[in-house]
Design a protein around this motif. Structure first.
Motif, PDB file in Angstrom:
ATOM      1  N   ASP A  23       0.825  -1.211   0.000  1.00 35.00           N
ATOM      2  CA  ASP A  23       0.000   0.000   0.000  1.00 35.00           C
ATOM      3  C   ASP A  23       0.862   1.266   0.000  1.00 35.00           C
ATOM      4  O   ASP A  23       1.720   1.458   0.873  1.00 35.00           O
ATOM      5  CB  ASP A  23      -0.932   0.007   1.210  1.00 35.00           C
ATOM      6  CG  ASP A  23      -1.867   1.187   1.168  1.00 35.00           C
ATOM      7  OD1 ASP A  23      -2.840   1.149   0.401  1.00 35.00           O
ATOM      8  OD2 ASP A  23      -1.598   2.180   1.895  1.00 35.00           O
ATOM      9  N   LYS A  24       0.622   2.133  -0.974  1.00 34.43           N
ATOM     10  CA  LYS A  24       1.397   3.362  -1.129  1.00 34.43           C
ATOM     11  C   LYS A  24       1.293   4.267   0.102  1.00 34.43           C
ATOM     12  O   LYS A  24       2.308   4.717   0.637  1.00 34.43           O
ATOM     13  CB  LYS A  24       0.926   4.111  -2.383  1.00 34.43           C
ATOM     14  CG  LYS A  24       1.674   5.391  -2.635  1.00 34.43           C
ATOM     15  CD  LYS A  24       1.177   6.100  -3.884  1.00 34.43           C
ATOM     16  CE  LYS A  24       1.928   7.404  -4.073  1.00 34.43           C
ATOM     17  NZ  LYS A  24       1.543   8.116  -5.278  1.00 34.43           N
ATOM     18  N   GLY A  25       0.105   4.535   0.543  1.00 32.84           N
ATOM     19  CA  GLY A  25      -0.087   5.427   1.682  1.00 32.84           C
ATOM     20  C   GLY A  25       0.536   4.894   2.961  1.00 32.84           C
ATOM     21  O   GLY A  25       1.176   5.638   3.713  1.00 32.84           O
ATOM     22  N   THR A  29       3.733   6.697   4.995  1.00 30.69           N
ATOM     23  CA  THR A  29       3.604   6.999   6.418  1.00 30.69           C
ATOM     24  C   THR A  29       4.668   6.268   7.233  1.00 30.69           C
ATOM     25  O   THR A  29       5.309   6.851   8.111  1.00 30.69           O
ATOM     26  CB  THR A  29       2.191   6.620   6.923  1.00 30.69           C
ATOM     27  OG1 THR A  29       1.226   7.347   6.155  1.00 30.69           O
ATOM     28  CG2 THR A  29       2.023   6.952   8.384  1.00 30.69           C
ATOM     29  N   LEU A  30       4.877   4.993   6.931  1.00 32.37           N
ATOM     30  CA  LEU A  30       5.885   4.198   7.629  1.00 32.37           C
ATOM     31  C   LEU A  30       7.268   4.838   7.514  1.00 32.37           C
ATOM     32  O   LEU A  30       7.953   5.052   8.520  1.00 32.37           O
ATOM     33  CB  LEU A  30       5.927   2.773   7.054  1.00 32.37           C
ATOM     34  CG  LEU A  30       7.130   1.902   7.441  1.00 32.37           C
ATOM     35  CD1 LEU A  30       7.098   1.569   8.923  1.00 32.37           C
ATOM     36  CD2 LEU A  30       7.152   0.628   6.604  1.00 32.37           C
ATOM     37  N   TYR A  31       7.678   5.154   6.312  1.00 30.78           N
ATOM     38  CA  TYR A  31       9.030   5.676   6.112  1.00 30.78           C
ATOM     39  C   TYR A  31       9.207   7.076   6.684  1.00 30.78           C
ATOM     40  O   TYR A  31      10.246   7.383   7.264  1.00 30.78           O
ATOM     41  CB  TYR A  31       9.403   5.665   4.621  1.00 30.78           C
ATOM     42  CG  TYR A  31       9.847   4.301   4.164  1.00 30.78           C
ATOM     43  CD1 TYR A  31      11.186   3.938   4.182  1.00 30.78           C
ATOM     44  CD2 TYR A  31       8.924   3.352   3.730  1.00 30.78           C
ATOM     45  CE1 TYR A  31      11.599   2.681   3.774  1.00 30.78           C
ATOM     46  CE2 TYR A  31       9.328   2.090   3.321  1.00 30.78           C
ATOM     47  CZ  TYR A  31      10.664   1.757   3.351  1.00 30.78           C
ATOM     48  OH  TYR A  31      11.066   0.516   2.958  1.00 30.78           O
ATOM     49  N   GLY A 165      -6.818  -1.072  13.992  1.00 31.05           N
ATOM     50  CA  GLY A 165      -7.913  -1.295  13.060  1.00 31.05           C
ATOM     51  C   GLY A 165      -7.960  -0.329  11.905  1.00 31.05           C
ATOM     52  O   GLY A 165      -9.006  -0.116  11.301  1.00 31.05           O
ATOM     53  N   LYS A 166      -6.809   0.257  11.586  1.00 29.90           N
ATOM     54  CA  LYS A 166      -6.766   1.202  10.451  1.00 29.90           C
ATOM     55  C   LYS A 166      -7.022   0.448   9.170  1.00 29.90           C
ATOM     56  O   LYS A 166      -6.601  -0.692   8.998  1.00 29.90           O
ATOM     57  CB  LYS A 166      -5.420   1.914  10.394  1.00 29.90           C
ATOM     58  CG  LYS A 166      -5.184   2.835  11.559  1.00 29.90           C
ATOM     59  CD  LYS A 166      -3.888   3.576  11.401  1.00 29.90           C
ATOM     60  CE  LYS A 166      -3.668   4.522  12.572  1.00 29.90           C
ATOM     61  NZ  LYS A 166      -2.402   5.259  12.448  1.00 29.90           N
ATOM     62  N   THR A 167      -7.716   1.086   8.275  1.00 35.42           N
ATOM     63  CA  THR A 167      -8.021   0.466   6.996  1.00 35.42           C
ATOM     64  C   THR A 167      -7.223   1.142   5.895  1.00 35.42           C
ATOM     65  O   THR A 167      -6.715   2.249   6.061  1.00 35.42           O
ATOM     66  CB  THR A 167      -9.529   0.541   6.668  1.00 35.42           C
ATOM     67  OG1 THR A 167      -9.916   1.926   6.680  1.00 35.42           O
ATOM     68  CG2 THR A 167     -10.340  -0.231   7.666  1.00 35.42           C
ATOM     69  N   LEU A 168      -7.149   0.466   4.775  1.00 38.06           N
ATOM     70  CA  LEU A 168      -6.404   1.010   3.643  1.00 38.06           C
ATOM     71  C   LEU A 168      -7.343   1.665   2.668  1.00 38.06           C
ATOM     72  O   LEU A 168      -8.467   1.373   2.558  1.00 38.06           O
ATOM     73  CB  LEU A 168      -5.628  -0.097   2.948  1.00 38.06           C
ATOM     74  CG  LEU A 168      -4.632  -0.828   3.866  1.00 38.06           C
ATOM     75  CD1 LEU A 168      -4.017  -2.005   3.144  1.00 38.06           C
ATOM     76  CD2 LEU A 168      -3.549   0.135   4.293  1.00 38.06           C
TER      77      LEU A 168
END
Length: 168
Positions: A23-25, A29-31, A165-168
């Motif tokens: 997932d791009k988003g 966010t992770l990086y 519980g975050k969704t993509l």
């Protein structure tokens, strides 16, 4: 040349793992937020019937020994070319650094296997090589340390994301 493996448990099923991993988003966010990259972006992501191809660019946070920082330079960046094979469920990648591209090599594979109803084991097999007289070994060991830390942090972040519980 350094070869090493990092394994982590992620609290989801295989389908969710790969969906999140690609997932791009989530990755941006992770990086930026978790791994504290001053810059990171997905330049291109193409999905075909058989694979997902992604190209990203990043400037990692540089927590490295002074001799390594001097060789790499303060503006060190990289481009990652990665491919997810939908049939084998394997991600392969190669990083091309902005400096010393002919002397530095970082590539690897990522696999995931179900180890429970809602748990997978992510295995990253990584290769680091620095053909630079006098500091090659130091660069390889510093890079391995940073990569291990980054993969561990990404697993913690993925599990936190999933627990919320975050969704993509």
């Amino acid at each position: 040349m350094g070869k090493f493996t990092v394994t982590n448990e992620i609290n989801c099923n295989l389908e969710t793992f790969w969906k999140l991993f690609l997932d791009k988003g989530f990755n941006e966010t992770l990086y930026r937020e978790e791994l504290h990259f001053p810059e990171f972006r997905i330049v291109e992501q193409i999905e075909t019937e058989s694979e997902v191809i992604r190209r990203s660019e990043g400037q990692p946070k540089m927590d490295l020994p002074a001799p390594v920082l001097k060789v790499l330079g303060s503006g060190f960046r990289y481009t990652e070319e990665g491919r997810f094979n939908k049939a084998t469920k394997v991600w392969t990648f190669k990083l091309t650094p902005s400096t010393l591209a002919d002397k530095l090599r970082n590539e690897g594979t990522v696999r995931a296997e179900a180890i429970g109803d809602n748990k997978v084991r992510r295995t990253a097999e990584l290769v680091i090589e620095a053909k630079i007289f006098g500091v090659g070994g130091l660069i390889e060991s510093a890079a391995e340390k940073e990569l291990r830390k980054g993969w561990e942090s990404s697993a913690v972040y993925m599990n936190k994301w999933l627990a919320q519980g975050k969704t993509l």
